[in-house]
Design a protein around this motif. Sequence first.
Motif, PDB file in Angstrom:
ATOM      1  N   THR A 183       5.801  -8.015   8.538  1.00 25.44           N
ATOM      2  CA  THR A 183       6.335  -7.202   7.442  1.00 25.44           C
ATOM      3  C   THR A 183       7.683  -7.725   7.000  1.00 25.44           C
ATOM      4  OG1 THR A 183       7.347  -5.705   9.033  1.00 25.44           O
ATOM      5  CG2 THR A 183       5.179  -5.102   8.207  1.00 25.44           C
ATOM      6  N   LYS A 184       8.117  -8.841   7.588  1.00 23.65           N
ATOM      7  CA  LYS A 184       9.466  -9.338   7.321  1.00 23.65           C
ATOM      8  C   LYS A 184       9.458 -10.391   6.226  1.00 23.65           C
ATOM      9  CE  LYS A 184      10.739  -8.570  12.053  1.00 23.65           C
ATOM     10  NZ  LYS A 184      10.330  -9.201  13.311  1.00 23.65           N
ATOM     11  N   ALA A 185      10.328 -10.199   5.254  1.00 25.65           N
ATOM     12  CA  ALA A 185      10.428 -11.160   4.151  1.00 25.65           C
ATOM     13  C   ALA A 185      10.976 -12.490   4.646  1.00 25.65           C
ATOM     14  CB  ALA A 185      11.329 -10.610   3.056  1.00 25.65           C
ATOM     15  N   ALA A 228       4.546  -2.852   2.816  1.00 25.15           N
ATOM     16  CA  ALA A 228       4.043  -4.172   2.456  1.00 25.15           C
ATOM     17  C   ALA A 228       3.805  -4.978   3.719  1.00 25.15           C
ATOM     18  CB  ALA A 228       5.045  -4.892   1.567  1.00 25.15           C
ATOM     19  N   LEU A 268       0.826  -1.205   0.000  1.00 23.79           N
ATOM     20  CA  LEU A 268       0.000   0.000   0.000  1.00 23.79           C
ATOM     21  C   LEU A 268       0.855   1.247   0.000  1.00 23.79           C
ATOM     22  CD1 LEU A 268      -2.614  -1.020   2.683  1.00 23.79           C
ATOM     23  CD2 LEU A 268      -2.927  -0.987   0.219  1.00 23.79           C
ATOM     24  N   LYS A 269       0.400   2.239  -0.737  1.00 22.64           N
ATOM     25  CA  LYS A 269       1.029   3.548  -0.620  1.00 22.64           C
ATOM     26  C   LYS A 269       0.700   4.101   0.758  1.00 22.64           C
ATOM     27  CE  LYS A 269       0.875   4.800  -5.447  1.00 22.64           C
ATOM     28  NZ  LYS A 269       0.053   5.420  -6.501  1.00 22.64           N
ATOM     29  N   PRO A 293      24.555   7.524  13.128  1.00 19.51           N
ATOM     30  CA  PRO A 293      24.619   7.534  11.670  1.00 19.51           C
ATOM     31  C   PRO A 293      23.596   8.500  11.074  1.00 19.51           C
ATOM     32  CG  PRO A 293      23.561   5.546  12.485  1.00 19.51           C
ATOM     33  CD  PRO A 293      24.172   6.223  13.658  1.00 19.51           C
ATOM     34  N   PRO A 294      23.941   9.108   9.979  1.00 15.30           N
ATOM     35  CA  PRO A 294      23.008  10.034   9.352  1.00 15.30           C
ATOM     36  C   PRO A 294      21.695   9.331   9.058  1.00 15.30           C
ATOM     37  CG  PRO A 294      24.737   9.383   7.825  1.00 15.30           C
ATOM     38  CD  PRO A 294      25.160   8.927   9.181  1.00 15.30           C
ATOM     39  N   PRO A 310       6.104   2.578  -0.290  1.00 15.61           N
ATOM     40  CA  PRO A 310       4.937   1.793   0.088  1.00 15.61           C
ATOM     41  C   PRO A 310       5.260   0.802   1.194  1.00 15.61           C
ATOM     42  CG  PRO A 310       5.799   1.042  -2.005  1.00 15.61           C
ATOM     43  CD  PRO A 310       6.580   2.249  -1.637  1.00 15.61           C
ATOM     44  N   SER A 334      27.983  11.157  17.127  1.00 12.93           N
ATOM     45  CA  SER A 334      27.560  11.070  15.726  1.00 12.93           C
ATOM     46  C   SER A 334      26.859   9.756  15.389  1.00 12.93           C
ATOM     47  CB  SER A 334      28.746  11.270  14.780  1.00 12.93           C
ATOM     48  OG  SER A 334      29.510  10.111  14.690  1.00 12.93           O
ATOM     49  N   GLN A 344      18.831   7.452   7.710  1.00 13.70           N
ATOM     50  CA  GLN A 344      18.642   6.819   6.410  1.00 13.70           C
ATOM     51  C   GLN A 344      17.485   7.523   5.734  1.00 13.70           C
ATOM     52  OE1 GLN A 344      17.928   2.839   7.565  1.00 13.70           O
ATOM     53  NE2 GLN A 344      20.085   2.315   7.729  1.00 13.70           N
TER      54      GLN A 344
END
Lengths: 167, 147
Positions: free
Chosen positions: A96-98, A76, A34-35, A64-65, A74, A62, A67
């Motif tokens: 939601t985990k593949a 899934a 879904l969007k 990490p920048p 979307p 610092s 992501q």
Amino acid sequence: MPYFKTNTEWYEQSSLLLKARPTTTRITSKYSVLKPTASKVQKRQKYAAKVAAKSKSTTDTSSPPPQSQNLEEPTATFTLKTYDPISGACLQYETTKAAEVGRLIGSLGRLGRYMAALPEVAEELSVSTENAGISTPAVEKDTKAGASAADPKAGGGGGKKKKKGKK
Amino acid sequence: MAGDHMETDEFFSKLTDLFEYNRKKGHGTIYLTQKRLTHDEVETLSSTRVLDDPLWDTHPDNPLPVLIRASNNASSKRSGTNRPGTDRDNIDKIKLSTVVQSDKLDTFYARYAEVCKAGMSGLKKRDRKKGKKDKKKKKVGPAESKS
């Protein structure tokens, strides 16, 4: 209609439901991409801003920048639903985990065996015996467990409870 | 729908297409359903037997086939509104179904798992490297500030 937290829990409950009502129970799995909704995009923006602010305040360590995930990316989900229209029981699990897909389809296959009225897979038997081995570390208890195992197999659960009580 | 179930091979190729279609579109839903196929069984069963043994279905005489269905989400174009979210297209429902005999269940599900794993590409990948990346960036960060 509960959502279970773990897929094993979902599997166990679904197998019980299928054993009770093998003809009417169906399993629907929904893979949905879904969007994101406007509010979801807004949430992501806020989160990105928060992370950016945090990284500015603690520049020396610092983190990490952020992501820069696409805000419009979307989402899934993969939802499993076991439903029996006669009793109205509905058991659900969502991920939601593949990485889980393979395992979940595997449990769909095992549940399919209940639907087909085939005997349970040999793997499961080995799992149950492993469990028995784990829960009976002491020799004395083993003999008692063996005596209780002579009773109908359904009494296995009861035997485990007794052991837990002794500990 | 009865009577036009596909062969297993056709089902899998169509299911792969369905996932591919969904991926190209970028959004959408695929429904997969499985249930026991009792259509023929119930017709042949005499009603007296059902009355005698209401729980006959928990111990049928023979293993039963399993019906597998797959479909996408159909949608219809909405006209007359310009609100966001109403700009969708007409999409016809695509329906697939197959019957798996009980002796072929295991091989079917092995293939089914492969097709689904390949098709559900939108789900989150396992990000094992995340921690390592963070460490690298942490190392890089101070080095840059020193120079």
